[in-house]
Design a protein around this motif. Sequence first.
Motif, PDB file in Angstrom:
ATOM      1  N   UNK A 151     -56.310 -95.654   7.769  1.00  0.00           N
ATOM      2  CA  UNK A 151     -56.189 -94.994   8.950  1.00  0.00           C
ATOM      3  C   UNK A 151     -56.141 -93.379   8.752  1.00  0.00           C
ATOM      4  N   UNK A 152     -55.293 -92.678   9.575  1.00  0.00           N
ATOM      5  CA  UNK A 152     -55.488 -91.063   9.330  1.00  0.00           C
ATOM      6  C   UNK A 152     -54.233 -90.535   8.513  1.00  0.00           C
ATOM      7  N   UNK A 153     -53.722 -91.556   7.802  1.00  0.00           N
ATOM      8  CA  UNK A 153     -52.426 -91.007   7.057  1.00  0.00           C
ATOM      9  C   UNK A 153     -52.579 -90.487   5.603  1.00  0.00           C
ATOM     10  N   UNK A 154     -53.957 -91.448   4.853  1.00  0.00           N
ATOM     11  CA  UNK A 154     -54.059 -90.973   3.747  1.00  0.00           C
ATOM     12  C   UNK A 154     -55.599 -90.801   3.484  1.00  0.00           C
ATOM     13  N   UNK A 155     -55.880 -90.237   2.527  1.00  0.00           N
ATOM     14  CA  UNK A 155     -57.478 -90.331   1.994  1.00  0.00           C
ATOM     15  C   UNK A 155     -57.095 -90.651   0.370  1.00  0.00           C
ATOM     16  N   UNK A 156     -58.000 -91.771  -0.098  1.00  0.00           N
ATOM     17  CA  UNK A 156     -58.085 -92.288  -1.423  1.00  0.00           C
ATOM     18  C   UNK A 156     -59.604 -92.217  -1.890  1.00  0.00           C
ATOM     19  N   UNK A 157     -59.961 -91.367  -2.535  1.00  0.00           N
ATOM     20  CA  UNK A 157     -61.297 -90.587  -2.850  1.00  0.00           C
ATOM     21  C   UNK A 157     -61.376 -90.430  -4.021  1.00  0.00           C
ATOM     22  N   UNK A 158     -63.018 -90.703  -4.622  1.00  0.00           N
ATOM     23  CA  UNK A 158     -63.023 -89.947  -5.931  1.00  0.00           C
ATOM     24  C   UNK A 158     -63.788 -88.697  -5.712  1.00  0.00           C
ATOM     25  N   UNK A 159     -63.374 -87.657  -6.608  1.00  0.00           N
ATOM     26  CA  UNK A 159     -63.870 -86.279  -6.409  1.00  0.00           C
ATOM     27  C   UNK A 159     -64.883 -86.188  -7.661  1.00  0.00           C
ATOM     28  N   UNK A 160     -66.160 -85.485  -7.509  1.00  0.00           N
ATOM     29  CA  UNK A 160     -66.695 -84.944  -8.626  1.00  0.00           C
ATOM     30  C   UNK A 160     -67.128 -83.402  -8.476  1.00  0.00           C
ATOM     31  N   UNK A 161     -66.520 -82.574  -9.490  1.00  0.00           N
ATOM     32  CA  UNK A 161     -66.891 -81.018  -9.337  1.00  0.00           C
ATOM     33  C   UNK A 161     -68.121 -81.006 -10.349  1.00  0.00           C
ATOM     34  N   UNK A 162     -69.288 -80.727  -9.907  1.00  0.00           N
ATOM     35  CA  UNK A 162     -70.257 -80.394 -11.019  1.00  0.00           C
ATOM     36  C   UNK A 162     -70.356 -78.962 -11.737  1.00  0.00           C
ATOM     37  N   UNK A 163     -70.874 -79.014 -12.788  1.00  0.00           N
ATOM     38  CA  UNK A 163     -70.611 -77.794 -13.611  1.00  0.00           C
ATOM     39  C   UNK A 163     -71.081 -76.618 -12.593  1.00  0.00           C
ATOM     40  N   UNK A 164     -69.959 -75.240 -13.061  1.00  0.00           N
ATOM     41  CA  UNK A 164     -70.244 -74.329 -12.119  1.00  0.00           C
ATOM     42  C   UNK A 164     -69.906 -74.336 -10.636  1.00  0.00           C
ATOM     43  N   UNK A 165     -69.372 -75.421 -10.121  1.00  0.00           N
ATOM     44  CA  UNK A 165     -68.956 -75.801  -8.772  1.00  0.00           C
ATOM     45  C   UNK A 165     -67.352 -75.154  -8.431  1.00  0.00           C
ATOM     46  N   UNK A 166     -67.359 -74.933  -7.202  1.00  0.00           N
ATOM     47  CA  UNK A 166     -66.127 -74.583  -6.573  1.00  0.00           C
ATOM     48  C   UNK A 166     -65.551 -75.281  -5.491  1.00  0.00           C
ATOM     49  N   UNK A 167     -64.459 -75.211  -5.191  1.00  0.00           N
ATOM     50  CA  UNK A 167     -63.912 -75.673  -3.653  1.00  0.00           C
ATOM     51  C   UNK A 167     -64.776 -75.195  -2.589  1.00  0.00           C
ATOM     52  N   UNK A 168     -64.868 -73.885  -2.650  1.00  0.00           N
ATOM     53  CA  UNK A 168     -65.765 -73.164  -1.549  1.00  0.00           C
ATOM     54  C   UNK A 168     -66.770 -72.226  -2.114  1.00  0.00           C
ATOM     55  N   UNK A 169     -67.859 -71.975  -1.482  1.00  0.00           N
ATOM     56  CA  UNK A 169     -68.928 -70.924  -2.232  1.00  0.00           C
ATOM     57  C   UNK A 169     -68.402 -69.625  -1.973  1.00  0.00           C
ATOM     58  N   UNK A 170     -67.454 -69.092  -1.112  1.00  0.00           N
ATOM     59  CA  UNK A 170     -66.908 -67.773  -1.053  1.00  0.00           C
ATOM     60  C   UNK A 170     -65.800 -67.612  -1.738  1.00  0.00           C
ATOM     61  N   UNK A 171     -65.336 -68.390  -2.601  1.00  0.00           N
ATOM     62  CA  UNK A 171     -64.307 -68.430  -3.225  1.00  0.00           C
ATOM     63  C   UNK A 171     -62.939 -68.289  -2.406  1.00  0.00           C
ATOM     64  N   UNK A 172     -62.964 -68.659  -1.162  1.00  0.00           N
ATOM     65  CA  UNK A 172     -61.739 -68.559  -0.245  1.00  0.00           C
ATOM     66  C   UNK A 172     -61.047 -69.663  -0.671  1.00  0.00           C
ATOM     67  N   UNK A 173     -59.740 -69.319  -0.620  1.00  0.00           N
ATOM     68  CA  UNK A 173     -58.733 -70.460  -0.806  1.00  0.00           C
ATOM     69  C   UNK A 173     -58.460 -71.306   0.188  1.00  0.00           C
ATOM     70  N   UNK A 174     -58.136 -72.458   0.171  1.00  0.00           N
ATOM     71  CA  UNK A 174     -58.122 -73.503   1.068  1.00  0.00           C
ATOM     72  C   UNK A 174     -56.405 -73.615   1.292  1.00  0.00           C
ATOM     73  N   UNK A 175     -56.162 -74.173   2.442  1.00  0.00           N
ATOM     74  CA  UNK A 175     -54.673 -74.415   2.746  1.00  0.00           C
ATOM     75  C   UNK A 175     -54.904 -75.512   4.227  1.00  0.00           C
ATOM     76  N   UNK A 176     -54.107 -76.648   3.982  1.00  0.00           N
ATOM     77  CA  UNK A 176     -53.860 -77.353   5.248  1.00  0.00           C
ATOM     78  C   UNK A 176     -52.617 -78.257   5.066  1.00  0.00           C
ATOM     79  N   UNK A 177     -52.374 -78.953   6.153  1.00  0.00           N
ATOM     80  CA  UNK A 177     -51.248 -79.777   6.098  1.00  0.00           C
ATOM     81  C   UNK A 177     -51.182 -80.653   5.242  1.00  0.00           C
TER      82      UNK A 177
END
Length: 235
Positions: A151-177
Amino acid sequence: MTSPIAPQSPEDATAVNLGLQLRTARRKSGMTLRELARKLGVSPSFLSQIENGKSQPSVATLYSMAQTLGVSIDHLFESEDAPDEPAEAPADKPVADEEPGTVRRSDLGSLERVWQDTGSTGRLSVTSPGNRTRLVMDTGVVWEQLATNTAHQLDFIEIVYPPGSSSTNDERMLRHDGFEYGYLLEGELEVTFGFETFLLHAGEALGLNSSVPHLFRNLTTAPARGIWFVHHDHN
């Protein structure tokens, strides 16, 4: 009086020439930057750095690129003042070349409701490789939904970060509840959490409060892959 321009080192000249040769070979093959990145399992930004002479690929990556583009390693190191490129070769347009469904991570914010709303809280969910819902970020990062009954309580996921990748393209840090819990299966991730930066290695796990600014980066030449649980807070 203007300062003299520092002469280009042999290493820099080699990187620039290699990048030009790779870009020429890619365009002659008809592949976009993103298409080649997908075939190699790396991020488009990493390939762009190589083509612009700002980064040099590992021997393994260079060999894979040569094979994929159908050129020899020797050809890539040939010295040319200006490699011939097809006159009709279009300029690389990152936005236009994105595959359908690509998500801009900087604009996404919270992960809540990011997946298709099934509303399912059934007793059993089974998924298999190749048949899971995938989200491809504009950074090249890939998420795969491993269960559909959270439902909306959880995310159960696999993540893959390719070489040289980042969470954001502009290096902006993320924050969320909410909170994130991750276990890194392979590779290495640089984690910035607030004012702290550290490396997360394969076999290590973390739990973090997602309301604190954070950022993940793969600074290596190998993919980083992990299993993540993301818990969303509800008021």
